[in-house]
Design a protein around this motif. Sequence first.
Motif, PDB file in Angstrom:
ATOM      1  N   ALA A 109       0.825  -1.210   0.000  1.00  0.00           N
ATOM      2  CA  ALA A 109       0.000   0.000   0.000  1.00  0.00           C
ATOM      3  C   ALA A 109       0.859   1.259   0.000  1.00  0.00           C
ATOM      4  N   VAL A 110       1.843   1.323   0.887  1.00  0.00           N
ATOM      5  CA  VAL A 110       2.651   2.538   0.984  1.00  0.00           C
ATOM      6  C   VAL A 110       3.615   2.687  -0.181  1.00  0.00           C
ATOM      7  N   ALA A 111       3.977   1.581  -0.818  1.00  0.00           N
ATOM      8  CA  ALA A 111       4.826   1.669  -2.015  1.00  0.00           C
ATOM      9  C   ALA A 111       4.046   2.325  -3.153  1.00  0.00           C
ATOM     10  N   GLN A 112       2.740   2.112  -3.180  1.00  0.00           N
ATOM     11  CA  GLN A 112       1.903   2.697  -4.228  1.00  0.00           C
ATOM     12  C   GLN A 112       1.489   4.123  -3.870  1.00  0.00           C
ATOM     13  N   ASN A 113       1.193   4.347  -2.586  1.00  0.00           N
ATOM     14  CA  ASN A 113       0.734   5.665  -2.126  1.00  0.00           C
ATOM     15  C   ASN A 113       1.211   5.849  -0.684  1.00  0.00           C
ATOM     16  N   GLY A 114       2.215   6.674  -0.504  1.00  0.00           N
ATOM     17  CA  GLY A 114       2.788   6.871   0.824  1.00  0.00           C
ATOM     18  C   GLY A 114       1.776   7.287   1.874  1.00  0.00           C
ATOM     19  N   ASP A 115       0.757   8.029   1.456  1.00  0.00           N
ATOM     20  CA  ASP A 115      -0.272   8.467   2.402  1.00  0.00           C
ATOM     21  C   ASP A 115      -1.082   7.318   2.993  1.00  0.00           C
ATOM     22  N   ALA A 116      -0.996   6.146   2.389  1.00  0.00           N
ATOM     23  CA  ALA A 116      -1.696   4.977   2.937  1.00  0.00           C
ATOM     24  C   ALA A 116      -1.197   4.647   4.340  1.00  0.00           C
ATOM     25  N   ARG A 163      10.140   1.145  11.054  1.00  0.00           N
ATOM     26  CA  ARG A 163      11.072   1.992  10.293  1.00  0.00           C
ATOM     27  C   ARG A 163      11.044   1.679   8.792  1.00  0.00           C
ATOM     28  N   ASP A 164      11.056   0.414   8.415  1.00  0.00           N
ATOM     29  CA  ASP A 164      11.078   0.047   6.988  1.00  0.00           C
ATOM     30  C   ASP A 164       9.810   0.510   6.265  1.00  0.00           C
ATOM     31  N   ILE A 165       8.688   0.342   6.914  1.00  0.00           N
ATOM     32  CA  ILE A 165       7.420   0.756   6.307  1.00  0.00           C
ATOM     33  C   ILE A 165       7.367   2.275   6.176  1.00  0.00           C
ATOM     34  N   VAL A 166       7.770   2.976   7.212  1.00  0.00           N
ATOM     35  CA  VAL A 166       7.762   4.441   7.166  1.00  0.00           C
ATOM     36  C   VAL A 166       8.727   4.939   6.095  1.00  0.00           C
ATOM     37  N   LEU A 167       9.898   4.333   5.993  1.00  0.00           N
ATOM     38  CA  LEU A 167      10.857   4.739   4.950  1.00  0.00           C
ATOM     39  C   LEU A 167      10.272   4.530   3.551  1.00  0.00           C
ATOM     40  N   ARG A 168       9.615   3.408   3.354  1.00  0.00           N
ATOM     41  CA  ARG A 168       9.003   3.141   2.042  1.00  0.00           C
ATOM     42  C   ARG A 168       7.925   4.175   1.748  1.00  0.00           C
ATOM     43  N   ALA A 169       7.120   4.506   2.749  1.00  0.00           N
ATOM     44  CA  ALA A 169       6.050   5.490   2.568  1.00  0.00           C
ATOM     45  C   ALA A 169       6.626   6.868   2.252  1.00  0.00           C
ATOM     46  N   VAL A 170       7.638   7.275   3.003  1.00  0.00           N
ATOM     47  CA  VAL A 170       8.235   8.596   2.819  1.00  0.00           C
ATOM     48  C   VAL A 170       8.971   8.680   1.479  1.00  0.00           C
ATOM     49  N   LYS A 171       9.567   7.574   1.068  1.00  0.00           N
ATOM     50  CA  LYS A 171      10.234   7.548  -0.244  1.00  0.00           C
ATOM     51  C   LYS A 171       9.213   7.792  -1.359  1.00  0.00           C
ATOM     52  N   GLN A 172       8.000   7.244  -1.188  1.00  0.00           N
ATOM     53  CA  GLN A 172       6.958   7.425  -2.193  1.00  0.00           C
ATOM     54  C   GLN A 172       6.364   8.833  -2.114  1.00  0.00           C
ATOM     55  N   LYS A 173       6.198   9.326  -0.889  1.00  0.00           N
ATOM     56  CA  LYS A 173       5.632  10.665  -0.694  1.00  0.00           C
ATOM     57  C   LYS A 173       6.154  11.240   0.619  1.00  0.00           C
ATOM     58  N   GLY A 174       6.974  12.253   0.533  1.00  0.00           N
ATOM     59  CA  GLY A 174       7.612  12.835   1.707  1.00  0.00           C
ATOM     60  C   GLY A 174       6.655  13.232   2.810  1.00  0.00           C
ATOM     61  N   ASP A 175       5.490  13.740   2.432  1.00  0.00           N
ATOM     62  CA  ASP A 175       4.496  14.170   3.422  1.00  0.00           C
ATOM     63  C   ASP A 175       3.966  13.022   4.275  1.00  0.00           C
ATOM     64  N   ALA A 176       4.211  11.790   3.859  1.00  0.00           N
ATOM     65  CA  ALA A 176       3.720  10.635   4.616  1.00  0.00           C
ATOM     66  C   ALA A 176       4.326  10.583   6.014  1.00  0.00           C
ATOM     67  N   LEU A 177       5.429  11.271   6.220  1.00  0.00           N
ATOM     68  CA  LEU A 177       6.067  11.277   7.533  1.00  0.00           C
ATOM     69  C   LEU A 177       5.094  11.709   8.627  1.00  0.00           C
TER      70      LEU A 177
END
Length: 138
Positions: free
Chosen positions: A94-101, A113-127
């Motif tokens: 989900a987060v690889a496709q849309n970080g906001d997920a 950490r790995d999931i958050v990094l993947r999300a932030v890599k897809q969309k910085g605002d996901a942090l």
Amino acid sequence: DFPAQQNNRTIVMLAVAQTGLALKHASDELKGDRAIVLAAVSQRGGQAWRALFYASPEMKTTREVVTAAVKQNGSALQFAAPVLKADRSVVLEAVAQNGDALKHASEQLRADRDIVLRAVKQKGDALQHASEQLRGDR
């Protein structure tokens, strides 16, 4: 409404093949049919991923169905059962496709950490959806 058509597997399959959101009009029985729900949520483009909202509760706990939906749009995670919002592989997709997920993931996975990094890599605002501990991590 057309009750006979809503319970006709062939007609419903043709309808969801055209637009996944047609699942909304299917009978409750067919909203629990794995093949029909998969066809509805797997369509490329558009809003087909939103068809997961109309799927039966059982389908919302089915990893194959939810994974197909989040591959189309990670935001489909919001319609998944809690058990899959806590499933690492589903949330990674989900987060690889849309970080906001990330905002729909379980609290535990928002601290992964790995999931958050993947999300932030897809969309910085996901942090903003990460756990407080990870947001403050240097």
